[in-house]
Design a protein around this motif. Structure first.
Motif, PDB file in Angstrom:
ATOM      1  N   SER A  42      31.831  57.200  56.454  1.00 21.53           N
ATOM      2  CA  SER A  42      30.372  57.140  56.466  1.00 21.53           C
ATOM      3  C   SER A  42      29.901  56.220  57.592  1.00 21.53           C
ATOM      4  O   SER A  42      30.710  55.682  58.347  1.00 21.53           O
ATOM      5  N   CYS A  58      24.886  59.313  53.406  1.00 25.78           N
ATOM      6  CA  CYS A  58      26.109  58.565  53.103  1.00 25.78           C
ATOM      7  C   CYS A  58      25.839  57.472  52.072  1.00 25.78           C
ATOM      8  O   CYS A  58      26.617  57.290  51.134  1.00 25.78           O
ATOM      9  N   ILE A  92      29.349  63.216  59.302  1.00 18.34           N
ATOM     10  CA  ILE A  92      29.436  62.329  58.147  1.00 18.34           C
ATOM     11  C   ILE A  92      28.351  62.703  57.160  1.00 18.34           C
ATOM     12  O   ILE A  92      27.329  63.256  57.561  1.00 18.34           O
ATOM     13  N   PRO A  93      28.547  62.459  55.919  1.00 13.91           N
ATOM     14  CA  PRO A  93      29.747  61.902  55.308  1.00 13.91           C
ATOM     15  C   PRO A  93      30.890  62.915  55.296  1.00 13.91           C
ATOM     16  O   PRO A  93      30.670  64.121  55.299  1.00 13.91           O
TER      17      PRO A  93
END
Length: 106
Positions: free
Chosen positions: A25, A32, A71-72
């Motif tokens: 993250s 995230c 991300i995540p």
């Protein structure tokens, strides 16, 4: 969830534990930050999973080494082999089912 701060820390963590979940993250990622508490709650119910948290902004080379392009990202390893990878949209129902299924092998 253990904070991992280098590529070597991550590789050692995977090597030293049989059933590993890594959560990649970034501080600036709202998604995230929203997912992290839900993930920690899920992991409380699955004690066989050893988890690590990687802040990608602290380790720029992590993207190329672990193929983390968004991300995540969650990567699960069983005996050092990548068995699950979910990025961007994390399906918790699917993730829970996979963890339960692979827990039988640990």
């Amino acid at each position: 969830m253990k904070n991992l701060n280098s590529i070597n820390d991550i590789k050692d963590f995977i090597k030293e534990n049989k059933f590993v979940m890594l959560y990649f993250s970034s501080d600036g990622c709202n998604v995230c930050n929203d997912i992290l508490p839900r993930l920690k709650e899920l992991l409380k119910k699955h004690s066989k999973v050893v988890s690590g948290h990687v802040e990608v902004q602290n380790i720029p080379s992590v993207a190329s080494v672990f193929a983390v392009f968004t991300i995540p990202t969650i990567i699960i390893y069983l005996e050092e082999k990548e068995i699950v990878k979910q990025s961007r949209y994390i399906n918790f129902l699917e993730l829970k089912e996979k963890i339960q299924r692979f827990s039988e092998f640990v």
